[in-house]
Design a protein around this motif. Structure first.
Motif, short mmCIF file in Angstrom:
data_model
loop_
_atom_site.label_atom_id
_atom_site.label_comp_id
_atom_site.label_asym_id
_atom_site.label_seq_id
_atom_site.Cartn_x
_atom_site.Cartn_y
_atom_site.Cartn_z
N ASP A 1 30.75 39.76 43.43
CA ASP A 1 31.80 39.66 42.42
C ASP A 1 31.72 38.02 42.22
O ASP A 1 31.70 37.09 43.25
N ALA A 2 31.97 37.82 40.88
CA ALA A 2 31.70 36.75 40.42
C ALA A 2 33.16 35.83 40.80
O ALA A 2 34.20 36.25 40.33
N GLY B 1 31.12 28.03 34.03
CA GLY B 1 32.22 27.13 33.92
C GLY B 1 33.73 27.53 33.65
O GLY B 1 34.53 26.87 33.70
N ARG B 2 33.89 28.70 33.95
CA ARG B 2 35.18 29.46 34.08
C ARG B 2 35.41 30.13 35.11
O ARG B 2 34.83 30.83 35.78
N ILE B 3 36.82 29.75 35.69
CA ILE B 3 36.79 30.33 36.74
C ILE B 3 37.35 31.79 36.52
O ILE B 3 38.06 32.28 35.58
N SER B 4 36.81 32.91 37.46
CA SER B 4 36.85 34.40 36.99
C SER B 4 38.37 34.63 37.15
O SER B 4 39.14 34.08 38.12
N PRO B 5 38.79 35.67 36.23
CA PRO B 5 40.39 35.89 36.21
C PRO B 5 40.59 36.64 37.69
O PRO B 5 41.63 36.63 37.90
N ASP B 6 39.41 36.98 38.26
CA ASP B 6 39.85 37.91 39.66
C ASP B 6 39.69 36.82 40.71
O ASP B 6 39.26 37.46 41.86
N ALA B 7 39.37 35.64 40.44
CA ALA B 7 39.20 34.59 41.65
C ALA B 7 39.71 34.86 42.83
O ALA B 7 39.68 34.69 43.88
#
Lengths: 269, 285
Positions: B70-71, B76-82
């Motif tokens: 899972d990303a 350069g963007r924190i994943s929305p599912d982080a």
């Protein structure tokens, strides 16, 4: 180690006063004197009258003695109401200041929330509680409830600022520790921020309660409940002995509350 | 599927300071990997990128970081599912990052925040079985007796073990430790490293630990990844780390390292022995 061998002491040179600094000094004090002179007329300063009319002043002061405590039960009752309205005004303000304070903290909320929230709190703070009290008397009628609302709004403005300053000074690393567990933003605040600022928040809230009791004693003057109402009546009726009694009751109760609150504040910090 | 997959990760601070240069890294489940390198070489920065705490450079240069496929961040963007991915990653920080005014038990329980309902989290309603779980985790790192104390009353080594307990309660399959022993004395350091090695050996959790102390890295971690000026310059078995590699990393004028070099120079046999010892420690732990 310097040793004196020649018998002639070495003359150490004192540092020369800096020209720029002395000029600034003179200018600064000069400006201050100018401001005092400029304000003299506007403030209607007439110090000579105090001396010329000192006889009248003595008579005026004599009117306060001895204080007349005949109606002390009514005064005490009103003082109690004053404290009670300060309690509610402060508690409601504390409850509102928690979200408002967090949302005015740059390290928690984005700027487009922080800036409007701060301006709103500035406005609540800038307007004196007496002004709010006059407005709320119109809105909800005479009585302590108008006073509670006035203290609530004004104190929220003050506490939200103090609360947010505490939040902005926290150590960010525990918050990061919480974030790393997969917590939401709200959980980060509850577990990472609030435990750090709680002692300060409690201390500020108690301090505002002290101030609010003091403020509440004058709210009655505009009809917003509390001991100020009768204080205003007796002053207007030139009943100075009764005025003295009320003032003594206010001073004693406010002092007692201040001492208790100070002790409590020392406990939490 | 790899536990951690880092592809072409770049990070530039302040427009010019290239902290991470084209990092590619694959770590398999159950590995225990040491990140070594001089101060400023990018160890902490890499760990914080893997945990999704800071975003890499914008665009293609940012590359991507996958944890269990899972990303957690890409380009350069924190994943929305982080937030969900972070639940699977336990982070142990150099400064422990505990909330000092809360009890040790509550600090460990915060490991569950990603998993319980917002309502329960808001009111701090942890159920009995969760408290038991937290106590067991504390027992495992040897500090169950401190559960009721404020975190601020613990020693550095104890605080770090409480932080490890928090990662355990979280149930994270990947544990990232950012210089966990940098501010601890040798005895505490050993206990903390033992705890990490034990978790790796018994639970088969993946452990990535950045270390200043090369001897600890070689002793506890079968695999070493070395960074210099933001780039990976060595990635291989700790048994194969040579004095030349260390000199390359830390520079040969560094006096403190001479002892280390001697140790490493005393022959490859010594290094393998150390690895075997590391296994022994794990088994004994």
């Amino acid at each position: 180690m310097a040793t004196i061998t020649s018998g002639r002491e070495k003359v150490l040179e004192l540092p020369k006063p800096e020209l720029k600094r002395s000029v600034m000094n003179v200018l600064g004090w000069g400006l201050f004197a100018l401001i005092l002179m400029w304000s003299w007329d506007g403030a209607d300063m007439r110090p000579m009258e105090l001396i010329r009319d000192s006889g009248n002043m003595v008579k005026f002061v004599e009117g306060f003695f001895p204080p007349n405590f005949v109606e002390w039960e009514i005064y005490a009752q009103e003082m109690l109401i004053t404290i009670q309205l300060a309690v509610w005004g402060t508690v409601l303000a504390v409850i509102c200041s928690i979200p408002c304070g967090i949302l005015s903290s740059e390290n928690i909320a984005p700027w487009w929330i922080v800036q409007p929230m701060r301006r709103l709190m500035d406005a609540a703070r800038a307007i004196n509680e007496i002004v709010f009290a006059m407005l709320f008397v119109v809105a909800v009628g005479l009585g302590p409830f108008a006073g509670v609302l006035a203290l609530w709004v004004h104190t929220t403005g003050i506490l939200a600022k103090l609360f947010s300053e505490a939040v902005e000074a926290i150590d960010p690393s525990p918050v990061e520790g919480i974030r790393a567990t997969g917590a939401t933003r709200l959980e980060e605040v509850i577990y990472g921020v609030i435990p750090q600022v709680l002692p300060l928040w409690i201390s500020y809230s108690l301090y505002r309660f002290e101030s609010n009791v003091r403020s509440a004693t004058v709210l009655g003057i505009v009809g917003a409940g509390g001991i100020g109402m009768i204080l205003w009546e007796v002053i207007r009726g030139f009943q100075y002995a009764e005025t003295a009694a009320i003032v003594i009751i206010i001073v004693v109760s406010v002092s007692i509350l201040d001492i208790i609150s100070q002790r409590l504040r020392k406990l939490v910090i | 599927m790899a536990a951690i997959q880092v592809n072409r990760l770049n990070k530039t601070f302040g427009g010019t300071n290239r902290a991470l240069k084209d990092i590619n890294l694959t770590i398999q489940p159950g590995e225990m990997v040491a990140l070594i390198g001089a101060s400023g070489s990018g160890k902490s920065t890499l760990i914080r990128h893997i945990a999704g705490l800071i975003p890499a450079d914008r665009g293609d240069a940012g590359g991507e970081v996958l944890v269990h496929g899972d990303a957690i961040q890409a380009q350069g963007r924190i994943s929305p599912d982080a937030r969900k991915v972070r639940v699977g990653i336990g982070v142990v920080f150099q400064q422990f990052n505990l909330v000092e005014r809360l009890s040790v038990l509550t600090n460990v329980l915060t490991g569950l925040l990603g998993q319980i309902s917002g309502f329960r989290a808001f009111f701090g309603l942890f159920i009995k079985s969760e408290k038991q779980l937290a106590l067991k985790a504390l027992d495992r790192v040897g500090i169950a007796h401190t559960a009721g104390q404020r975190a601020s009353t613990l020693s550095g080594g104890q605080q770090q073990r409480a932080a490890i307990a928090r990662a355990l309660v979280q149930g994270a399959a990947v544990i990232l430790a950012d210089e966990p022993i940098a501010s601890l004395d040798p005895a505490s350091s050993k206990r903390v490293m033992d705890a990490l090695a034990q978790i790796n050996a018994e639970d088969a959790r993946t452990v990535v630990v950045s270390l200043h102390q090369v001897d600890y890295a070689l002793k506890y971690c079968p695999r070493v990844v070395a960074l210099r000026a933001g780039a990976v310059v060595y990635d291989g078995a700790s048994a194969d780390v040579t004095p030349d590699i260390l000199r390359d990393l830390y520079g040969d004028e560094c006096e403190e390292l001479m002892g280390l070099e001697d140790q490493a120079a005393s022959g490859a046999g010594a290094t393998t022995h150390v690895t075997a010892d590391g296994d022994l420690v794990v088994a004994a732990g």
